[in-house]
Design an enzyme around this catalytic site. Structure first.
Site, PDB file in Angstrom:
ATOM      1  N   GLY A 282       3.040  -1.070   4.248  1.00 34.34           N
ATOM      2  CA  GLY A 282       3.087   0.356   3.935  1.00 34.34           C
ATOM      3  C   GLY A 282       4.517   0.777   3.625  1.00 34.34           C
ATOM      4  O   GLY A 282       5.038   0.517   2.543  1.00 34.34           O
ATOM      5  N   GLY A 283       5.167   1.377   4.609  1.00 32.25           N
ATOM      6  CA  GLY A 283       6.497   1.964   4.420  1.00 32.25           C
ATOM      7  C   GLY A 283       7.493   1.069   3.692  1.00 32.25           C
ATOM      8  O   GLY A 283       8.172   1.519   2.756  1.00 32.25           O
TER       9      GLY A 283
ATOM     10  N   ASN B 111       0.872  -1.176   0.000  1.00 35.33           N
ATOM     11  CA  ASN B 111       0.000   0.000   0.000  1.00 35.33           C
ATOM     12  C   ASN B 111       0.905   1.221   0.000  1.00 35.33           C
ATOM     13  O   ASN B 111       1.500   1.548   1.014  1.00 35.33           O
ATOM     14  CB  ASN B 111      -0.894  -0.027   1.253  1.00 35.33           C
ATOM     15  CG  ASN B 111      -1.701   1.251   1.405  1.00 35.33           C
ATOM     16  OD1 ASN B 111      -1.764   2.077   0.478  1.00 35.33           O
ATOM     17  ND2 ASN B 111      -2.320   1.430   2.561  1.00 35.33           N
ATOM     18  N   TRP B 112       0.984   1.866  -1.157  1.00 33.40           N
ATOM     19  CA  TRP B 112       1.935   2.984  -1.297  1.00 33.40           C
ATOM     20  C   TRP B 112       1.412   4.279  -0.669  1.00 33.40           C
ATOM     21  O   TRP B 112       2.124   5.259  -0.608  1.00 33.40           O
ATOM     22  CB  TRP B 112       2.239   3.219  -2.774  1.00 33.40           C
ATOM     23  CG  TRP B 112       3.022   2.109  -3.415  1.00 33.40           C
ATOM     24  CD1 TRP B 112       3.441   0.945  -2.831  1.00 33.40           C
ATOM     25  CD2 TRP B 112       3.476   2.067  -4.768  1.00 33.40           C
ATOM     26  NE1 TRP B 112       4.133   0.191  -3.742  1.00 33.40           N
ATOM     27  CE2 TRP B 112       4.168   0.850  -4.941  1.00 33.40           C
ATOM     28  CE3 TRP B 112       3.370   2.942  -5.864  1.00 33.40           C
ATOM     29  CZ2 TRP B 112       4.750   0.495  -6.151  1.00 33.40           C
ATOM     30  CZ3 TRP B 112       3.945   2.583  -7.068  1.00 33.40           C
ATOM     31  CH2 TRP B 112       4.628   1.368  -7.213  1.00 33.40           C
ATOM     32  N   LYS B 113       0.142   4.284  -0.293  1.00 31.59           N
ATOM     33  CA  LYS B 113      -0.467   5.498   0.287  1.00 31.59           C
ATOM     34  C   LYS B 113      -0.212   6.679  -0.673  1.00 31.59           C
ATOM     35  O   LYS B 113      -0.196   6.475  -1.883  1.00 31.59           O
ATOM     36  CB  LYS B 113       0.071   5.731   1.702  1.00 31.59           C
ATOM     37  CG  LYS B 113      -0.069   4.448   2.549  1.00 31.59           C
ATOM     38  CD  LYS B 113       0.188   4.621   4.004  1.00 31.59           C
ATOM     39  CE  LYS B 113      -0.045   3.278   4.718  1.00 31.59           C
ATOM     40  NZ  LYS B 113       0.111   3.369   6.162  1.00 31.59           N
TER      41      LYS B 113
ATOM     42  N   HIS C  98      -9.339   1.241   4.896  1.00 37.30           N
ATOM     43  CA  HIS C  98      -8.054   1.412   5.591  1.00 37.30           C
ATOM     44  C   HIS C  98      -8.253   2.367   6.773  1.00 37.30           C
ATOM     45  O   HIS C  98      -9.048   3.301   6.695  1.00 37.30           O
ATOM     46  CB  HIS C  98      -7.003   1.966   4.621  1.00 37.30           C
ATOM     47  CG  HIS C  98      -5.629   1.930   5.193  1.00 37.30           C
ATOM     48  ND1 HIS C  98      -5.169   2.892   6.064  1.00 37.30           N
ATOM     49  CD2 HIS C  98      -4.637   1.012   5.078  1.00 37.30           C
ATOM     50  CE1 HIS C  98      -3.940   2.575   6.445  1.00 37.30           C
ATOM     51  NE2 HIS C  98      -3.582   1.436   5.852  1.00 37.30           N
TER      52      HIS C  98
HETATM   53  P1  13P Z   1       3.326   0.380   7.639  1.00 37.47           P
HETATM   54  O1  13P Z   1       3.808  -0.896   6.999  1.00 37.47           O
HETATM   55  O2  13P Z   1       4.070   1.588   7.163  1.00 37.47           O
HETATM   56  O3  13P Z   1       3.252   0.267   9.121  1.00 37.47           O
HETATM   57  O4  13P Z   1       1.813   0.603   7.117  1.00 37.47           O
HETATM   58  C1  13P Z   1       0.908  -0.425   7.203  1.00 37.47           C
HETATM   59  C2  13P Z   1      -0.302  -0.060   6.429  1.00 37.47           C
HETATM   60  O5  13P Z   1      -1.036   0.837   6.790  1.00 37.47           O
HETATM   61  C3  13P Z   1      -0.568  -0.811   5.197  1.00 37.47           C
HETATM   62  O6  13P Z   1      -1.851  -0.565   4.745  1.00 37.47           O
END
Ligand code: 13P
Length: 256
Positions: free
Chosen positions: A237-238, A12-14, A98
């Site tokens: 995420g990160g 999830n690249w946000k 999310h």
């Molecule tokens: P992180 O891996 O950065 O903690 O984020 C998790 C997330 O929200 C994936 O949707």
């Protein structure tokens, strides 16, 4: 451990990566994880990059997902994107509910349910996110919170539809904080969620639905999480923003 469910590792690249950056990333990623067949790999870029990323990935088998959707196919809904549009752009998955959408954009359980139904009607795969806040964990209501979120998100689905879902258990306190849930805690809640699906839809659906863990997943903690009997992958995420770390997570999940 032999699992009958194929794990899904989704990035999830946000709100990160321009179109140019996204295309460069997947061009490298396909070389790094090409040929891994026992794990499903998915990237979820921002809307603007979806079509180009899907084009760059072509027939590699790496899937493309969106980070949200609206439940109408078209209409006067300024700023929204429909499942029809996502499909045309080459998406196969859609992240729904999310915690950042719930916290910052007023996403409710009822919205999540509408979106899940719409996405399924269009033949896409929802990645439905549930998870408790730190205060909820500390007051001992984690199971109640995730049960209510899961029941609401899946309301009105058939057992076949439930079987085809991906659910992501993301404890909100573990997102972007570097604090991963312990393997045992993640397993405990994910096993509980599978039990909720069993209660609602029967053992068949519960045995097939894939449930990911999300929250500070890195290459170093992937193996321990993936060894848990009910954990079928990760929503990252990160660590999904860097080819080396994302490929490291995929390989750890693949047992390479
Ligand atoms: P992180 O891996 O950065 O903690 O984020 C998790 C997330 O929200 C994936 O949707």
């Amino acid at each position: 451990m032999i699992k009958t469910r194929k794990p899904v590792i989704a990035g999830n690249w946000k709100m990160y990566k321009t179109v140019t950056e996204a295309v460069a990333f997947v061009s490298e990623l396909k070389l790094a994880v090409g040929g891994i067949g026992n794990v499903e790999v998915v990237v979820c870029p921002p809307f603007t990059a979806l079509a180009k990323v899907a084009e760059a990935l072509g027939s590699t088998g790496i899937g493309v997902g969106a980070q949200d959707v609206y439940w109408e196919d078209k209409g006067a809904f300024t700023g929204e994107i429909s499942a029809v549009m996502l499909k045309e752009a080459g998406c196969r998955y859609v992240i729904i509910g999310h915690s950042e959408r719930r916290q910052f954009f007023g996403e409710t359980d009822a919205f999540v349910n509408q979106k899940v139904k719409t996405v399924l009607e269009h033949g896409l795969v929802p990645i439905v996110c549930v998870g408790e806040l730190i205060g909820e964990r500390e007051s001992g209501i984690t199971e109640k919170v995730v049960r209510l979120q899961t029941e609401a998100a899946l309301a009105g689905l058939t057992a076949d539809q439930a079987a085809g879902l991906v659910i992501a258990y993301e404890p909100v306190w573990a997102i972007g904080t570097g604090k991963t849930a312990s393997d045992a805690d993640a397993q405990q809640v994910i096993g509980f969620i599978r039990g909720v699906v069993r209660h609602l839809f029967g053992a068949g659906a519960a045995g097939k639905v894939r449930i990911q863990y999300g929250g500070s997943v890195k290459p170093q903690n992937t193996v321990g999480l993936m060894e848990q009997p009910d954990i079928d992958g990760a929503l990252v995420g990160g660590a999904s923003l860097d080819v080396e770390s994302f490929a490291g997570i995929v390989k750890a999940a693949a047992g390479i």
